[in-house]
Write an enzyme that holds these catalytic residues in place. Structure first.
Site, PDB file in Angstrom:
ATOM      1  N   ASN A  13       0.896  -1.166   0.000  1.00  0.00           N
ATOM      2  CA  ASN A  13       0.000   0.000   0.000  1.00  0.00           C
ATOM      3  C   ASN A  13       0.928   1.208   0.000  1.00  0.00           C
ATOM      4  O   ASN A  13       1.521   1.539   1.027  1.00  0.00           O
ATOM      5  CB  ASN A  13      -0.893  -0.019   1.234  1.00  0.00           C
ATOM      6  CG  ASN A  13      -1.686   1.276   1.371  1.00  0.00           C
ATOM      7  OD1 ASN A  13      -1.748   2.081   0.437  1.00  0.00           O
ATOM      8  ND2 ASN A  13      -2.294   1.478   2.533  1.00  0.00           N
ATOM      9  N   GLU A 100      -6.287   5.106   7.862  1.00  0.00           N
ATOM     10  CA  GLU A 100      -5.982   6.520   7.571  1.00  0.00           C
ATOM     11  C   GLU A 100      -7.181   7.204   6.938  1.00  0.00           C
ATOM     12  O   GLU A 100      -7.417   8.388   7.169  1.00  0.00           O
ATOM     13  CB  GLU A 100      -4.736   6.603   6.668  1.00  0.00           C
ATOM     14  CG  GLU A 100      -3.473   6.306   7.477  1.00  0.00           C
ATOM     15  CD  GLU A 100      -2.367   5.624   6.691  1.00  0.00           C
ATOM     16  OE1 GLU A 100      -2.397   5.661   5.452  1.00  0.00           O
ATOM     17  OE2 GLU A 100      -1.471   5.041   7.330  1.00  0.00           O
ATOM     18  N   GLU A 170      -5.268  -4.659  10.470  1.00  0.00           N
ATOM     19  CA  GLU A 170      -4.229  -3.659  10.689  1.00  0.00           C
ATOM     20  C   GLU A 170      -4.487  -2.934  12.012  1.00  0.00           C
ATOM     21  O   GLU A 170      -5.261  -1.969  12.053  1.00  0.00           O
ATOM     22  CB  GLU A 170      -4.239  -2.632   9.549  1.00  0.00           C
ATOM     23  CG  GLU A 170      -3.932  -3.209   8.197  1.00  0.00           C
ATOM     24  CD  GLU A 170      -3.274  -2.183   7.277  1.00  0.00           C
ATOM     25  OE1 GLU A 170      -2.285  -2.538   6.653  1.00  0.00           O
ATOM     26  OE2 GLU A 170      -3.739  -1.037   7.212  1.00  0.00           O
TER      27      GLU A 170
HETATM   28  P1  13P Z   1       3.324   0.338   7.600  1.00  0.00           P
HETATM   29  O1  13P Z   1       3.780  -0.987   7.001  1.00  0.00           O
HETATM   30  O2  13P Z   1       4.093   1.510   7.093  1.00  0.00           O
HETATM   31  O3  13P Z   1       3.217   0.267   9.078  1.00  0.00           O
HETATM   32  O4  13P Z   1       1.831   0.568   7.043  1.00  0.00           O
HETATM   33  C1  13P Z   1       0.915  -0.466   7.146  1.00  0.00           C
HETATM   34  C2  13P Z   1      -0.297  -0.087   6.395  1.00  0.00           C
HETATM   35  O5  13P Z   1      -1.009   0.825   6.785  1.00  0.00           O
HETATM   36  C3  13P Z   1      -0.603  -0.810   5.166  1.00  0.00           C
HETATM   37  O6  13P Z   1      -1.876  -0.508   4.711  1.00  0.00           O
END
Ligand code: 13P
Length: 255
Positions: A13, A100, A170
């Site tokens: 991502n 997010e 997540e």
């Molecule tokens: P990170 O691997 O940077 O912690 O991000 C995870 C994420 O939000 C993937 O969608």
């Protein structure tokens, strides 16, 4: 539990990173590094990178995803992108309900559900993200939070469509923080997600759904996380922007 029944999926991502020329350069490095993967490999990229990403990955084993989509076919939704637009380009996957988007852009379980249904109706495969806040984990309500998200985000999605849906667990406190959930914590929640799917649908459906872990997954911790029975892959942020790191995670998933 039979992990071999499911497809391992490693998806990057990219979030709001990489201009089209940078995207081309990164994918040019990623493609040879993952060509022998024994898992599905996806790069979910910003809308403006989709065209070049699809072009560069043509004929390779790297699939392309978008980072969101709207639920309406068309209309007065300034700044939004429809499923039909993505489909016509040749996009296969779409990330939905990322924390997010929930945190900064007012995404709710209701809008995640609408987007999920629209994506499936258009023939796109959604990667639906769920996860608890640190405070929710500390208050010991992780399972309630996850069950609520799964039930609402998948409301009115039929069994056949759920099998085409990827769920990404997540934990919000692990995203971009360098704090990874332990393999045991990841397994516990991924197993809970599968049990919730079994209750809502059936054991057969639950066993068919790919459940990823995401949150500071990298080349050093991927092996352990991916060794867990219910962790079928990863949704990778930061480490997906570095070809060698991303390729090392793909390798870990290919074992
Ligand atoms: P990170 O691997 O940077 O912690 O991000 C995870 C994420 O939000 C993937 O969608």
């Amino acid at each position: 539990m039979d992990k071999t029944k499911r497809k391992a999926i490693i998806a990057g991502n990219w979030k709001m990173n990489k201009t089209p020329s940078e995207a081309k350069a990164l994918l040019t490095d990623i493609i040879p590094a993952v060509k022998d993967a024994d898992c599905e490999v996806i790069a979910c990229v910003p809308y403006v990178d989709l065209s070049v990403a699809l072009e560069v990955t043509k004929g390779t084993n790297v699939k392309i995803g978008a980072e969101n989509c709207h639920w309406a076919e068309s209309g007065a939704f300034t700044g939004e992108i429809s499923t039909g637009m993505l489909k016509e380009m040749g996009v296969e996957y779409v990330v939905l309900g990322h924390s997010e988007r929930r945190q900064y852009f007012g995404e709710t379980d209701e809008t995640v559900n609408k987007r999920t249904k629209a994506a499936l109706a258009a023939g796109l495969k959604p990667i639906v993200c769920v996860g608890e806040l640190l405070w929710e984990r500390e208050c010991d309500i992780t399972e309630e939070v996850i069950a609520r998200q799964i039930k609402l985000d998948l409301f009115d999605v039929c069994a056949e469509d759920v099998k085409k849906t990827v769920i990404a667990y997540e934990p919000v406190w692990a995203i971009g923080t360098g704090k990874t959930a332990t393999a045991e914590q990841a397994e516990e929640v991924c197993a809970f997600i599968r049990a919730t799917l079994a209750k809502l649908y059936s054991e057969e459906v639950a066993q068919a759904v790919t459940i990823q872990y995401g949150g500071s997954m990298n080349n050093s911790n991927a092996d352990e996380l991916l060794s867990k029975t219910n962790v079928d892959g990863g949704l990778i942020g930061g480490a997906s922007l570095v070809a060698e790191k991303f390729a090392a995670i793909v390798k870990a998933a290919s074992k």
